[in-house]
Design an enzyme around this catalytic site. Sequence first.
Site, PDB file in Angstrom:
ATOM      1  N   HIS A  37      39.598  40.914  33.181  1.00 36.58           N
ATOM      2  CA  HIS A  37      41.009  41.393  32.787  1.00 36.58           C
ATOM      3  C   HIS A  37      41.623  41.088  31.498  1.00 36.58           C
ATOM      4  CE1 HIS A  37      41.251  42.057  36.997  1.00 36.58           C
ATOM      5  NE2 HIS A  37      42.675  42.645  36.823  1.00 36.58           N
ATOM      6  N   LYS A 103      44.276  37.395  47.201  1.00 33.13           N
ATOM      7  CA  LYS A 103      44.931  36.307  48.049  1.00 33.13           C
ATOM      8  C   LYS A 103      46.061  35.809  47.174  1.00 33.13           C
ATOM      9  CE  LYS A 103      41.809  32.534  47.398  1.00 33.13           C
ATOM     10  NZ  LYS A 103      40.925  31.231  47.940  1.00 33.13           N
TER      11      LYS A 103
END
Length: 174
Positions: A37, A103
């Site tokens: 990222h 999550k």
Amino acid sequence: MKKILHTPFSEQDIRDLHAGDTVVLSGTVYTGRDAAHKRLCSLLDKGEVLPVDLNGQAIYFVGPCPAPPGRPIGSAGPTTSSRMDAYSPQIIQACGLRAMIGKGDRNQAVKDAMKEFGCVYFAATGGAGALIANSIIKAEVVAFDDLGPEAIYKLELHELPLVVAIDSHGNSLY
């Protein structure tokens, strides 16, 4: 409500989902953790072309284990998504990303970008990486191979069960 989805997503596909919906997902999904990222955002900041087209796509926050003999991938459980919070708003806005899989809760800036640009956050079951790997029928590294398991993989999924944890309307199971 259970929904069957296939990538790539339209904005309407995403806007029709609501927190708590169960989804069975098939199609192409890209992986990415914080190192990938960071590189994607650096490329965006420089105005460079990304190595993958994320428009209408999903990113799964995972660093898969090596593939055992006869399998396309090893265990592939979700990683904690908050590590991508610093980067997700920019990627959602600039790339047309429609879904993230991971999550844990997301910060308000991510939720705001999801709401504004039409993105959803699916929860995958933590601790179930070996089971999740059964839904991955193909895996190949497509960018940043020097990052090892944190490289960007292109995964082909077949019926991965997920839950809409945060929808594009600002509703959250968290």
